[in-house]
Design a protein around this motif. Structure first.
Motif, PDB file in Angstrom:
ATOM      1  N   PRO A  61      96.675  40.510   5.012  1.00  0.00           N
ATOM      2  CA  PRO A  61      95.282  40.722   4.630  1.00  0.00           C
ATOM      3  C   PRO A  61      95.033  42.214   4.385  1.00  0.00           C
ATOM      4  CG  PRO A  61      95.435  39.321   6.569  1.00  0.00           C
ATOM      5  CD  PRO A  61      96.800  39.912   6.338  1.00  0.00           C
ATOM      6  N   THR A  62      94.124  42.518   3.477  1.00  0.00           N
ATOM      7  CA  THR A  62      93.776  43.908   3.210  1.00  0.00           C
ATOM      8  C   THR A  62      92.307  44.118   3.532  1.00  0.00           C
ATOM      9  OG1 THR A  62      93.286  43.430   0.898  1.00  0.00           O
ATOM     10  CG2 THR A  62      95.507  44.133   1.401  1.00  0.00           C
ATOM     11  N   TYR A  63      91.960  45.380   3.872  1.00  0.00           N
ATOM     12  CA  TYR A  63      90.572  45.665   4.201  1.00  0.00           C
ATOM     13  C   TYR A  63      89.673  45.230   3.050  1.00  0.00           C
ATOM     14  CZ  TYR A  63      86.086  47.682   4.796  1.00  0.00           C
ATOM     15  OH  TYR A  63      84.730  47.805   4.877  1.00  0.00           O
ATOM     16  N   GLY A  64      88.595  44.612   3.394  1.00  0.00           N
ATOM     17  CA  GLY A  64      87.656  44.106   2.402  1.00  0.00           C
ATOM     18  C   GLY A  64      87.756  42.599   2.251  1.00  0.00           C
ATOM     19  N   ASN A  65      88.907  42.017   2.634  1.00  0.00           N
ATOM     20  CA  ASN A  65      89.018  40.561   2.568  1.00  0.00           C
ATOM     21  C   ASN A  65      88.048  39.933   3.559  1.00  0.00           C
ATOM     22  OD1 ASN A  65      92.648  40.524   2.253  1.00  0.00           O
ATOM     23  ND2 ASN A  65      91.136  40.466   0.646  1.00  0.00           N
ATOM     24  N   ASP A  66      87.299  38.951   3.085  1.00  0.00           N
ATOM     25  CA  ASP A  66      86.490  38.118   3.963  1.00  0.00           C
ATOM     26  C   ASP A  66      87.260  36.844   4.292  1.00  0.00           C
ATOM     27  OD1 ASP A  66      84.040  39.716   3.942  1.00  0.00           O
ATOM     28  OD2 ASP A  66      83.944  39.166   1.828  1.00  0.00           O
ATOM     29  N   LEU A  67      88.051  36.403   3.305  1.00  0.00           N
ATOM     30  CA  LEU A  67      88.819  35.168   3.436  1.00  0.00           C
ATOM     31  C   LEU A  67      90.194  35.369   2.826  1.00  0.00           C
ATOM     32  CD1 LEU A  67      89.097  32.054   3.912  1.00  0.00           C
ATOM     33  CD2 LEU A  67      88.123  31.767   1.624  1.00  0.00           C
ATOM     34  N   VAL A  68      91.222  34.962   3.567  1.00  0.00           N
ATOM     35  CA  VAL A  68      92.578  34.863   3.022  1.00  0.00           C
ATOM     36  C   VAL A  68      92.881  33.374   2.965  1.00  0.00           C
ATOM     37  CG1 VAL A  68      95.016  35.380   3.372  1.00  0.00           C
ATOM     38  CG2 VAL A  68      93.290  37.096   3.952  1.00  0.00           C
ATOM     39  N   ALA A  69      93.056  32.856   1.747  1.00  0.00           N
ATOM     40  CA  ALA A  69      93.291  31.429   1.543  1.00  0.00           C
ATOM     41  C   ALA A  69      94.733  31.227   1.107  1.00  0.00           C
ATOM     42  CB  ALA A  69      92.338  30.888   0.492  1.00  0.00           C
ATOM     43  N   ILE A  70      95.503  30.547   1.953  1.00  0.00           N
ATOM     44  CA  ILE A  70      96.905  30.250   1.650  1.00  0.00           C
ATOM     45  C   ILE A  70      96.970  28.771   1.301  1.00  0.00           C
ATOM     46  CG2 ILE A  70      99.269  30.329   2.511  1.00  0.00           C
ATOM     47  CD1 ILE A  70      98.186  32.358   4.663  1.00  0.00           C
ATOM     48  N   THR A  71      97.384  28.480   0.075  1.00  0.00           N
ATOM     49  CA  THR A  71      97.384  27.094  -0.396  1.00  0.00           C
ATOM     50  C   THR A  71      98.801  26.649  -0.723  1.00  0.00           C
ATOM     51  OG1 THR A  71      97.069  27.757  -2.689  1.00  0.00           O
ATOM     52  CG2 THR A  71      95.086  27.374  -1.389  1.00  0.00           C
ATOM     53  N   THR A  78     104.431  34.289   8.197  1.00  0.00           N
ATOM     54  CA  THR A  78     104.012  35.293   9.167  1.00  0.00           C
ATOM     55  C   THR A  78     102.767  35.969   8.616  1.00  0.00           C
ATOM     56  OG1 THR A  78     106.252  35.708   9.960  1.00  0.00           O
ATOM     57  CG2 THR A  78     104.627  37.450  10.335  1.00  0.00           C
ATOM     58  N   ILE A  79     101.727  36.020   9.435  1.00  0.00           N
ATOM     59  CA  ILE A  79     100.500  36.723   9.064  1.00  0.00           C
ATOM     60  C   ILE A  79     100.653  38.142   9.602  1.00  0.00           C
ATOM     61  CG2 ILE A  79      97.990  36.723   9.124  1.00  0.00           C
ATOM     62  CD1 ILE A  79      99.191  34.170   7.880  1.00  0.00           C
ATOM     63  N   ASN A  80     100.871  39.088   8.679  1.00  0.00           N
ATOM     64  CA  ASN A  80     101.086  40.488   9.055  1.00  0.00           C
ATOM     65  C   ASN A  80      99.784  41.159   9.466  1.00  0.00           C
ATOM     66  OD1 ASN A  80     103.885  40.403   8.311  1.00  0.00           O
ATOM     67  ND2 ASN A  80     103.232  40.505   6.185  1.00  0.00           N
ATOM     68  N   ASN A  81      99.910  42.283  10.167  1.00  0.00           N
ATOM     69  CA  ASN A  81      98.734  43.075  10.510  1.00  0.00           C
ATOM     70  C   ASN A  81      98.008  43.485   9.237  1.00  0.00           C
ATOM     71  OD1 ASN A  81      99.195  42.982  13.266  1.00  0.00           O
ATOM     72  ND2 ASN A  81     100.425  44.840  13.256  1.00  0.00           N
ATOM     73  N   PRO A  82      96.691  43.379   9.228  1.00  0.00           N
ATOM     74  CA  PRO A  82      95.928  43.791   8.052  1.00  0.00           C
ATOM     75  C   PRO A  82      96.088  45.286   7.768  1.00  0.00           C
ATOM     76  CG  PRO A  82      94.601  42.399   9.454  1.00  0.00           C
ATOM     77  CD  PRO A  82      95.827  42.757  10.236  1.00  0.00           C
ATOM     78  N   THR A  83      95.964  45.633   6.499  1.00  0.00           N
ATOM     79  CA  THR A  83      96.016  47.037   6.103  1.00  0.00           C
ATOM     80  C   THR A  83      94.602  47.565   5.913  1.00  0.00           C
ATOM     81  OG1 THR A  83      96.151  46.477   3.760  1.00  0.00           O
ATOM     82  CG2 THR A  83      98.242  46.740   4.942  1.00  0.00           C
ATOM     83  N   GLY A  84      94.468  48.875   5.925  1.00  0.00           N
ATOM     84  CA  GLY A  84      93.180  49.515   5.698  1.00  0.00           C
ATOM     85  C   GLY A  84      92.468  49.823   6.998  1.00  0.00           C
ATOM     86  N   THR A  85      91.314  50.458   6.871  1.00  0.00           N
ATOM     87  CA  THR A  85      90.504  50.856   8.019  1.00  0.00           C
ATOM     88  C   THR A  85      89.341  49.881   8.157  1.00  0.00           C
ATOM     89  OG1 THR A  85      91.085  53.164   7.621  1.00  0.00           O
ATOM     90  CG2 THR A  85      89.181  52.746   9.046  1.00  0.00           C
TER      91      THR A  85
END
Length: 142
Positions: A61-71, A78-85
């Motif tokens: 996930p990246t900063y600004g994502n409200d939703l990560v949809a994996i289809t 593996t859900i990695n640590n999000p990037t950004g502040t």
């Protein structure tokens, strides 16, 4: 627009803009792209920022994502640590649907379950939702 000095007027609107491209409503010194001092009323929808991934063994996930949809997940993920502040209390929802075969889910170090456990597998052909809030003090997504 001036550097926080010129107002924008008309139809009851007052505000300012900066050379950095920031716009303020009810403030003459905006520090964000849009900064509102006062209440906000929206007619219509506020559109979420969605990252859509068809299938991947590694999702970040990246900063600004409200939703990560994996289809159509066709591999273990593996859900990695999000990037950004991320700011305190920013929400993130992760939605996962496999391709009809249960898949394992691994979580990186910044994800933490409190009072529950994070799902470690999908349920074949079913949606899995994980809703998280960023905890700035602990630097975790709870």
């Amino acid at each position: 627009m001036g550097e926080g000095t010129e107002g924008i007027a008309g139809a009851g609107f007052t505000g300012a803009g900066t050379a950095a491209g920031n716009v303020g409503i009810g403030t003459t010194t905006p520090s964000q792209k849009l900064q509102v001092s006062g209440n906000i009323s929206v007619t219509g929808s506020v559109i979420p920022n969605t990252q859509i991934i068809s299938s991947s063994a590694s999702v970040t996930p990246t900063y600004g994502n409200d939703l990560v949809a994996i289809t159509g997940l066709s591999t273990n993920v593996t859900i990695n640590n999000p990037t950004g502040t991320w700011p305190e209390g920013k929400d993130l929802t992760i939605r996962i649907k496999d391709d009809g075969i249960a898949r394992t889910i691994g979580w990186d170090t910044k994800y933490r379950a409190i009072g529950v456990t994070l799902p470690n597998t999908t349920v074949a052909s079913k949606l899995t939702y994980v809703s998280l809030l960023y905890n700035l003090i602990d630097d975790k997504f709870d």
